[in-house]
Design a protein around this motif. Structure first.
Motif, PDB file in Angstrom:
ATOM      1  N   ALA A  67       0.832  -1.206   0.000  1.00 53.00           N
ATOM      2  CA  ALA A  67       0.000   0.000   0.000  1.00 53.00           C
ATOM      3  C   ALA A  67       0.862   1.248   0.000  1.00 53.00           C
ATOM      4  N   HIS A  68       0.493   2.210  -0.820  1.00 49.82           N
ATOM      5  CA  HIS A  68       1.087   3.532  -0.760  1.00 49.82           C
ATOM      6  C   HIS A  68       0.495   4.289   0.436  1.00 49.82           C
ATOM      7  N   GLY A  69       1.303   5.119   1.072  1.00 53.86           N
ATOM      8  CA  GLY A  69       0.816   5.884   2.214  1.00 53.86           C
ATOM      9  C   GLY A  69       1.061   5.171   3.525  1.00 53.86           C
ATOM     10  N   GLU A  70       0.448   5.675   4.592  1.00 50.02           N
ATOM     11  CA  GLU A  70       0.704   5.171   5.939  1.00 50.02           C
ATOM     12  C   GLU A  70      -0.126   3.946   6.296  1.00 50.02           C
ATOM     13  N   HIS A  71      -1.196   3.692   5.543  1.00 43.82           N
ATOM     14  CA  HIS A  71      -2.127   2.626   5.920  1.00 43.82           C
ATOM     15  C   HIS A  71      -2.334   1.645   4.771  1.00 43.82           C
ATOM     16  N   PHE A  72      -2.528   0.373   5.133  1.00 42.94           N
ATOM     17  CA  PHE A  72      -2.800  -0.629   4.112  1.00 42.94           C
ATOM     18  C   PHE A  72      -4.186  -0.396   3.528  1.00 42.94           C
ATOM     19  N   THR A  73      -5.222  -0.482   4.340  1.00 40.54           N
ATOM     20  CA  THR A  73      -6.567  -0.135   3.875  1.00 40.54           C
ATOM     21  C   THR A  73      -7.521   0.009   5.057  1.00 40.54           C
ATOM     22  N   ALA A  74      -8.426   0.957   4.923  1.00 39.73           N
ATOM     23  CA  ALA A  74      -9.495   1.129   5.908  1.00 39.73           C
ATOM     24  C   ALA A  74     -10.671   0.206   5.624  1.00 39.73           C
ATOM     25  N   GLY A  75     -10.529  -0.668   4.634  1.00 34.02           N
ATOM     26  CA  GLY A  75     -11.596  -1.607   4.307  1.00 34.02           C
ATOM     27  C   GLY A  75     -12.407  -1.135   3.118  1.00 34.02           C
ATOM     28  N   LEU A  76     -13.700  -1.305   3.193  1.00 39.05           N
ATOM     29  CA  LEU A  76     -14.593  -0.953   2.094  1.00 39.05           C
ATOM     30  C   LEU A  76     -15.079   0.482   2.222  1.00 39.05           C
ATOM     31  N   GLN A 116       0.814  -2.437   6.622  1.00 38.45           N
ATOM     32  CA  GLN A 116       1.211  -1.473   7.639  1.00 38.45           C
ATOM     33  C   GLN A 116       0.009  -0.633   8.061  1.00 38.45           C
ATOM     34  N   GLY A 117       0.093  -0.058   9.251  1.00 35.34           N
ATOM     35  CA  GLY A 117      -0.953   0.845   9.711  1.00 35.34           C
ATOM     36  C   GLY A 117      -2.302   0.164   9.834  1.00 35.34           C
ATOM     37  N   THR A 118      -3.346   0.878   9.421  1.00 36.78           N
ATOM     38  CA  THR A 118      -4.709   0.362   9.480  1.00 36.78           C
ATOM     39  C   THR A 118      -4.924  -0.750   8.460  1.00 36.78           C
ATOM     40  N   ASP A 137       4.847  -3.815  12.810  1.00 38.00           N
ATOM     41  CA  ASP A 137       4.441  -3.897  14.221  1.00 38.00           C
ATOM     42  C   ASP A 137       3.513  -2.771  14.639  1.00 38.00           C
ATOM     43  N   ASN A 138       3.208  -1.828  13.715  1.00 34.02           N
ATOM     44  CA  ASN A 138       2.267  -0.763  14.048  1.00 34.02           C
ATOM     45  C   ASN A 138       0.864  -1.033  13.520  1.00 34.02           C
ATOM     46  N   CYS A 139       0.615  -2.250  13.024  1.00 37.39           N
ATOM     47  CA  CYS A 139      -0.677  -2.552  12.411  1.00 37.39           C
ATOM     48  C   CYS A 139      -1.821  -2.518  13.429  1.00 37.39           C
ATOM     49  N   SER A 191       2.319 -14.060   8.613  1.00 32.87           N
ATOM     50  CA  SER A 191       3.501 -14.927   8.618  1.00 32.87           C
ATOM     51  C   SER A 191       4.572 -14.411   9.564  1.00 32.87           C
ATOM     52  N   GLU A 192       4.803 -13.094   9.527  1.00 33.66           N
ATOM     53  CA  GLU A 192       5.825 -12.463  10.359  1.00 33.66           C
ATOM     54  C   GLU A 192       5.375 -11.062  10.749  1.00 33.66           C
ATOM     55  N   VAL A 193       5.849 -10.602  11.901  1.00 30.63           N
ATOM     56  CA  VAL A 193       5.705  -9.201  12.311  1.00 30.63           C
ATOM     57  C   VAL A 193       7.104  -8.595  12.340  1.00 30.63           C
ATOM     58  N   VAL A 194       7.260  -7.459  11.656  1.00 34.48           N
ATOM     59  CA  VAL A 194       8.574  -6.827  11.559  1.00 34.48           C
ATOM     60  C   VAL A 194       8.472  -5.362  11.991  1.00 34.48           C
ATOM     61  N   GLU A 195       9.617  -4.743  12.165  1.00 31.24           N
ATOM     62  CA  GLU A 195       9.654  -3.348  12.581  1.00 31.24           C
ATOM     63  C   GLU A 195       8.983  -2.464  11.544  1.00 31.24           C
ATOM     64  N   ASN A 196       8.243  -1.473  12.012  1.00 33.36           N
ATOM     65  CA  ASN A 196       7.551  -0.555  11.115  1.00 33.36           C
ATOM     66  C   ASN A 196       8.523   0.063  10.118  1.00 33.36           C
ATOM     67  N   GLY A 197       8.147   0.028   8.853  1.00 34.70           N
ATOM     68  CA  GLY A 197       8.976   0.583   7.799  1.00 34.70           C
ATOM     69  C   GLY A 197       9.829  -0.441   7.078  1.00 34.70           C
ATOM     70  N   THR A 198       9.880  -1.662   7.608  1.00 36.72           N
ATOM     71  CA  THR A 198      10.685  -2.712   6.971  1.00 36.72           C
ATOM     72  C   THR A 198       9.829  -3.795   6.325  1.00 36.72           C
ATOM     73  N   GLU A 199       8.516  -3.665   6.429  1.00 33.33           N
ATOM     74  CA  GLU A 199       7.623  -4.731   5.954  1.00 33.33           C
ATOM     75  C   GLU A 199       7.724  -4.940   4.443  1.00 33.33           C
ATOM     76  N   TYR A 200       7.878  -3.851   3.693  1.00 31.52           N
ATOM     77  CA  TYR A 200       7.945  -3.988   2.239  1.00 31.52           C
ATOM     78  C   TYR A 200       9.222  -4.711   1.823  1.00 31.52           C
ATOM     79  N   GLU A 201      10.352  -4.302   2.380  1.00 30.27           N
ATOM     80  CA  GLU A 201      11.615  -4.937   2.013  1.00 30.27           C
ATOM     81  C   GLU A 201      11.634  -6.411   2.390  1.00 30.27           C
TER      82      GLU A 201
END
Length: 271
Positions: A67-76, A116-118, A137-139, A191-201
């Motif tokens: 997801a682009h931005g701070e949040h994955f998705t707020a849903g529908l 990430q995020g929401t 980890d900020n999800c 599958s895994e929880v990682v430090e915020n900002g490293t999830e994409y890599e």
């Protein structure tokens, strides 16, 4: 490396989905950040189109949804979708990939998701229909449909329960209450929880590792695993050997054997 592909052999940018190619990986980005990437009817269709293009491109071996931005998705986006429930917004033709795996063409190739995020409702169900989920980890998760007068209809009633177990899943499904990344991990939703900002890599690393495996073997493995949910354990076990002839007589099988004998990395071609 950023979320922009370093190698782009194909690119399409539209209002709600980005589509890039890096090597054998298809990078699909939710791109409605101003609305916290909430799914409206257009975004749903564009995501289906992107996954369908990925499925039909023999060069591509793994998709990474992020997801682009701070949040994955707020849903529908319930306001935009309100008058579209009975007009096919969630129905897919037999040759289209349904991002939630309810209808349409059955997906054969792997999907990795970075979150990430929401991540609410349809976002959780998108995760549950993927193969690997890397969560920051900020999800903040919530399957909150019952608080909006409806129920989950993207697979959570089946897959959330299958992943977490009835007694662990129902407190969240029946109440719609929020939970964090650590809880999602305990519920087997990620599958895994990682430090915020490293999830994409981290997700990209796993996608690259998947691309090093034999494509036909990966597709056969996924199909066999999906047989369980489609037909049950007994039928899935009985069907395993049906995948073997095409695999054992493939060029990739010969390459895998030669690579083992020659003590080198195999170079699979998907044939």
């Amino acid at each position: 490396m950023t979320k922009d592909a370093t190698q782009r052999t194909d690119q399409r940018t539209d209002n709600r989905i980005t589509y890039d190619i890096q090597g054998h990986i298809c990078l699909i980005g939710l791109n409605r950040a101003g609305k916290r990437n909430a799914f409206d009817s257009h975004m749903i269709q564009q995501l289906s189109d992107a996954l369908t293009d990925y499925e039909h491109d023999d060069h591509l071996r793994c998709a990474l949804i992020f997801a682009h931005g701070e949040h994955f998705t707020a849903g529908l986006d319930l306001m935009e979708l309100q008058d579209k429930w009975d007009k096919g917004a969630f129905e897919f033709d037999h040759d289209q990939i349904d991002p939630w795996g309810i209808s349409g063409q059955l997906r054969r190739k792997p999907v990795v998701v970075a979150v990430q995020g929401t991540c609410f409702t349809a976002g959780i169900e998108l995760m549950l229909n993927s193969d690997v989920v890397i969560a920051s980890d900020n999800c903040n998760f919530a399957q909150m449909e019952v608080r909006r007068g409806i129920m989950p209809f993207g697979g959570a009633t089946v897959r959330f329960v299958a992943a977490a177990g009835w007694q662990k899943a129902m407190p969240y499904l029946l109440t719609g209450k929020a939970f964090d990344a650590q809880t999602a991990d305990r519920l087997n939703l990620v599958s895994e929880v990682v430090e915020n900002g490293t999830e994409y890599e981290r997700a990209l690393t796993i996608a690259k590792e998947i691309c090093q495996a034999a494509p036909l073997g990966v597709q056969g493995l996924l199909s066999s695993a999906q047989d369980v949910s489609r037909s049950g354990v007994g039928a899935a076990l009985a069907n395993i050997h049906s995948y073997l002839p095409d695999l054992f007589y493939s060029e990739d099988a010969r390459e895998g054997a030669m690579a083992m004998v020659e003590r080198r990395e195999a170079e699979f071609r998907g044939r």
